[in-house]
Design a protein around this motif. Structure first.
Motif, PDB file in Angstrom:
ATOM      1  N   TRP A 128       0.583  -1.358  -0.008  1.00 47.59           N
ATOM      2  CA  TRP A 128       0.058  -0.069  -0.355  1.00 47.59           C
ATOM      3  C   TRP A 128       1.153   1.378  -0.251  1.00 47.59           C
ATOM      4  O   TRP A 128       2.104   1.323   0.569  1.00 47.59           O
ATOM      5  CB  TRP A 128      -1.088   0.529   1.593  1.00 47.59           C
ATOM      6  CG  TRP A 128      -1.730  -0.933   1.170  1.00 47.59           C
ATOM      7  CD1 TRP A 128      -1.785  -2.314   0.890  1.00 47.59           C
ATOM      8  CD2 TRP A 128      -2.590  -0.936   2.253  1.00 47.59           C
ATOM      9  NE1 TRP A 128      -2.842  -2.854   1.214  1.00 47.59           N
ATOM     10  CE2 TRP A 128      -4.037  -2.458   2.124  1.00 47.59           C
ATOM     11  CE3 TRP A 128      -3.529  -0.352   2.857  1.00 47.59           C
ATOM     12  CZ2 TRP A 128      -4.915  -2.489   2.616  1.00 47.59           C
ATOM     13  CZ3 TRP A 128      -5.397  -0.292   3.408  1.00 47.59           C
ATOM     14  CH2 TRP A 128      -5.196  -1.002   3.602  1.00 47.59           C
ATOM     15  N   ARG A 129      -0.289   2.364  -0.475  1.00 50.96           N
ATOM     16  CA  ARG A 129       0.424   3.718  -0.642  1.00 50.96           C
ATOM     17  C   ARG A 129       0.507   4.368   1.262  1.00 50.96           C
ATOM     18  O   ARG A 129      -0.530   3.429   1.838  1.00 50.96           O
ATOM     19  CB  ARG A 129       0.141   4.881  -1.491  1.00 50.96           C
ATOM     20  CG  ARG A 129       0.948   4.075  -2.784  1.00 50.96           C
ATOM     21  CD  ARG A 129       0.198   5.227  -3.555  1.00 50.96           C
ATOM     22  NE  ARG A 129       0.414   4.836  -5.189  1.00 50.96           N
ATOM     23  CZ  ARG A 129       0.033   4.864  -6.260  1.00 50.96           C
ATOM     24  NH1 ARG A 129       0.270   6.930  -6.050  1.00 50.96           N
ATOM     25  NH2 ARG A 129       0.103   4.763  -7.316  1.00 50.96           N
ATOM     26  N   THR A 130       1.792   5.052   2.117  1.00 55.80           N
ATOM     27  CA  THR A 130       1.350   4.750   2.691  1.00 55.80           C
ATOM     28  C   THR A 130       1.223   6.286   3.520  1.00 55.80           C
ATOM     29  O   THR A 130       2.617   7.117   2.758  1.00 55.80           O
ATOM     30  CB  THR A 130       2.166   4.218   4.140  1.00 55.80           C
ATOM     31  OG1 THR A 130       3.490   4.402   4.465  1.00 55.80           O
ATOM     32  CG2 THR A 130       1.102   2.397   4.361  1.00 55.80           C
ATOM     33  N   HIS A 131       0.389   6.792   4.542  1.00 59.10           N
ATOM     34  CA  HIS A 131       0.907   8.467   5.574  1.00 59.10           C
ATOM     35  C   HIS A 131       0.877   8.087   6.547  1.00 59.10           C
ATOM     36  O   HIS A 131       0.212   7.909   7.213  1.00 59.10           O
ATOM     37  CB  HIS A 131       0.573   9.399   4.787  1.00 59.10           C
ATOM     38  CG  HIS A 131       0.805  11.414   5.545  1.00 59.10           C
ATOM     39  ND1 HIS A 131       1.787  11.428   4.609  1.00 59.10           N
ATOM     40  CD2 HIS A 131       0.225  11.726   5.957  1.00 59.10           C
ATOM     41  CE1 HIS A 131       1.598  12.610   5.224  1.00 59.10           C
ATOM     42  NE2 HIS A 131       0.535  12.634   6.126  1.00 59.10           N
ATOM     43  N   LEU A 132       1.981   8.444   7.032  1.00 52.83           N
ATOM     44  CA  LEU A 132       2.300   8.200   8.954  1.00 52.83           C
ATOM     45  C   LEU A 132       1.197   9.557   9.117  1.00 52.83           C
ATOM     46  O   LEU A 132       2.581  10.877   8.917  1.00 52.83           O
ATOM     47  CB  LEU A 132       3.602   8.060   9.682  1.00 52.83           C
ATOM     48  CG  LEU A 132       3.329   7.825  10.626  1.00 52.83           C
ATOM     49  CD1 LEU A 132       3.250   7.178  11.414  1.00 52.83           C
ATOM     50  CD2 LEU A 132       4.883   7.579  11.755  1.00 52.83           C
ATOM     51  N   PHE A 133       0.661  10.051   9.838  1.00 57.07           N
ATOM     52  CA  PHE A 133      -0.734  11.339  10.098  1.00 57.07           C
ATOM     53  C   PHE A 133       0.414  11.834  10.977  1.00 57.07           C
ATOM     54  O   PHE A 133       0.616  11.346  12.376  1.00 57.07           O
ATOM     55  CB  PHE A 133      -1.780  10.443  10.622  1.00 57.07           C
ATOM     56  CG  PHE A 133      -2.348  11.760  10.642  1.00 57.07           C
ATOM     57  CD1 PHE A 133      -3.264  12.435   9.074  1.00 57.07           C
ATOM     58  CD2 PHE A 133      -3.231  12.429  11.435  1.00 57.07           C
ATOM     59  CE1 PHE A 133      -4.259  13.968   9.414  1.00 57.07           C
ATOM     60  CE2 PHE A 133      -3.923  13.086  12.084  1.00 57.07           C
ATOM     61  CZ  PHE A 133      -4.330  14.051  10.812  1.00 57.07           C
ATOM     62  N   ASP A 134       0.572  13.321  11.224  1.00 53.34           N
ATOM     63  CA  ASP A 134       1.557  13.696  12.560  1.00 53.34           C
ATOM     64  C   ASP A 134       0.599  14.925  12.555  1.00 53.34           C
ATOM     65  O   ASP A 134       1.175  15.938  12.862  1.00 53.34           O
ATOM     66  CB  ASP A 134       2.528  13.705  12.339  1.00 53.34           C
ATOM     67  CG  ASP A 134       3.084  15.017  11.356  1.00 53.34           C
ATOM     68  OD1 ASP A 134       2.557  14.877  10.062  1.00 53.34           O
ATOM     69  OD2 ASP A 134       4.521  14.663  11.255  1.00 53.34           O
ATOM     70  N   GLY A 135      -0.546  15.258  11.165  1.00 48.61           N
ATOM     71  CA  GLY A 135      -1.874  16.113  11.731  1.00 48.61           C
ATOM     72  C   GLY A 135      -1.459  16.498   9.897  1.00 48.61           C
ATOM     73  O   GLY A 135      -1.330  15.918   9.117  1.00 48.61           O
ATOM     74  N   PRO A 136      -3.051  16.980  10.210  1.00 50.33           N
ATOM     75  CA  PRO A 136      -3.911  17.571   8.801  1.00 50.33           C
ATOM     76  C   PRO A 136      -2.769  18.092   7.937  1.00 50.33           C
ATOM     77  O   PRO A 136      -3.299  18.308   6.390  1.00 50.33           O
ATOM     78  CB  PRO A 136      -5.463  17.654   9.725  1.00 50.33           C
ATOM     79  CG  PRO A 136      -5.130  18.922  10.703  1.00 50.33           C
ATOM     80  CD  PRO A 136      -4.136  17.844  11.234  1.00 50.33           C
ATOM     81  N   ASP A 137      -2.095  18.971   7.788  1.00 52.48           N
ATOM     82  CA  ASP A 137      -1.572  19.938   6.950  1.00 52.48           C
ATOM     83  C   ASP A 137      -0.646  19.257   6.126  1.00 52.48           C
ATOM     84  O   ASP A 137      -0.528  18.854   4.928  1.00 52.48           O
ATOM     85  CB  ASP A 137      -0.767  21.191   8.021  1.00 52.48           C
ATOM     86  CG  ASP A 137      -1.744  21.708   8.155  1.00 52.48           C
ATOM     87  OD1 ASP A 137      -2.833  21.922   8.082  1.00 52.48           O
ATOM     88  OD2 ASP A 137      -0.682  22.998   8.661  1.00 52.48           O
ATOM     89  N   GLY A 138      -0.220  18.170   7.010  1.00 55.58           N
ATOM     90  CA  GLY A 138       1.040  17.198   6.167  1.00 55.58           C
ATOM     91  C   GLY A 138       0.415  16.017   5.134  1.00 55.58           C
ATOM     92  O   GLY A 138       0.338  15.972   3.887  1.00 55.58           O
ATOM     93  N   TRP A 139      -1.224  15.450   5.731  1.00 60.93           N
ATOM     94  CA  TRP A 139      -1.954  15.182   5.083  1.00 60.93           C
ATOM     95  C   TRP A 139      -2.432  15.789   3.235  1.00 60.93           C
ATOM     96  O   TRP A 139      -2.194  15.193   2.547  1.00 60.93           O
ATOM     97  CB  TRP A 139      -2.837  14.615   5.663  1.00 60.93           C
ATOM     98  CG  TRP A 139      -4.106  13.655   4.915  1.00 60.93           C
ATOM     99  CD1 TRP A 139      -5.373  13.099   5.242  1.00 60.93           C
ATOM    100  CD2 TRP A 139      -3.864  12.616   4.292  1.00 60.93           C
ATOM    101  NE1 TRP A 139      -6.619  12.544   5.207  1.00 60.93           N
ATOM    102  CE2 TRP A 139      -5.052  11.903   4.132  1.00 60.93           C
ATOM    103  CE3 TRP A 139      -2.804  11.850   4.175  1.00 60.93           C
ATOM    104  CZ2 TRP A 139      -5.207  10.281   3.340  1.00 60.93           C
ATOM    105  CZ3 TRP A 139      -2.939  10.766   2.652  1.00 60.93           C
ATOM    106  CH2 TRP A 139      -3.987  10.127   2.683  1.00 60.93           C
TER     107      TRP A 139
END
Length: 206
Positions: A179-190
């Motif tokens: 999967w492509r992934t994004h470790l969420f550390d806040g909505p701005d980076g997402w």
């Protein structure tokens, strides 16, 4: 290749989930630390997330720990106060994706009754195209089985799924499956990641 579907975790991605913060505010940090050292409340919550009945599971734990009975029952009786507030920009991103016609799924460790209760306070929880809720599936992240269920049910190749979660172990398991992934550390980076993937414009992600 642009992802074919976007998958959101819920706790600490769309809704803040900080039980310790609630208890610090209500019973004080010292007493909270003593309780969490004495009673494995997160393991109790995992049983709910695996499909255990919300009320019966928590009340049984309370009765088996009489020194902390009232405080443990707060996990149930004040549950919405533990699961708040919503992360408003993440909710806007969810809705912006759906407005663009991008399929959006949830993949969450959440109990059956507690999810239904949360949805009465947070209507956006009913807005996903597909819901993968651990309580209904009987398995929690990061067990590989729950990721396999998403792949099989959606029929989408792992490389075409983009998943965000705040826990590194959940992200690592998804990444190991392609999967492509994004470790969420806040909505701005997402938001930046969704723009970079070509799913939203900067205006839509604002």
């Amino acid at each position: 290749m642009t992802p074919e579907a976007v998958i959101f975790d819920i706790g600490n991605v769309l809704i803040e989930w900080q039980p310790e913060r609630f208890y610090d505010r209500t019973i004080g940090e010292d007493r909270r630390r003593a309780m969490f050292a004495s009673v494995d409340l997160h393991a109790m919550n995992d049983r709910v997330d695996m499909g255990g009945h919300f009320t019966r599971t928590i009340y049984a734990m309370a009765e088996s720990n009489p020194d902390w009975r009232d405080e443990i029952r707060m996990w149930h009786d004040h549950w919405i106060e533990l699961a708040q507030p919503e992360i408003s920009r993440s909710v806007r991103l969810l809705r912006a994706l759906r407005a663009r016609g991008v399929p959006v799924f949830s993949l969450t460790n959440f109990g059956i009754q507690s999810f239904d209760y949360a949805a009465t306070h947070y209507p956006f929880l009913t807005e996903f195209d597909r819901q993968f809720i651990s309580g209904h599936l009987g398995v929690i992240k990061p067990d590989p089985k729950i990721y396999e269920i998403v792949e099989t049910d959606s029929g989408i190749a792992p490389s075409a799924l983009l998943f965000t979660d705040d826990r590194a172990d959940n992200i690592a398991m998804a990444a190991s499956r392609g999967w492509r992934t994004h470790l969420f550390d806040g909505p701005d980076g997402w938001a930046d990641r969704l723009v970079a993937e070509g799913l939203l414009s900067e205006t839509e992600a604002a």
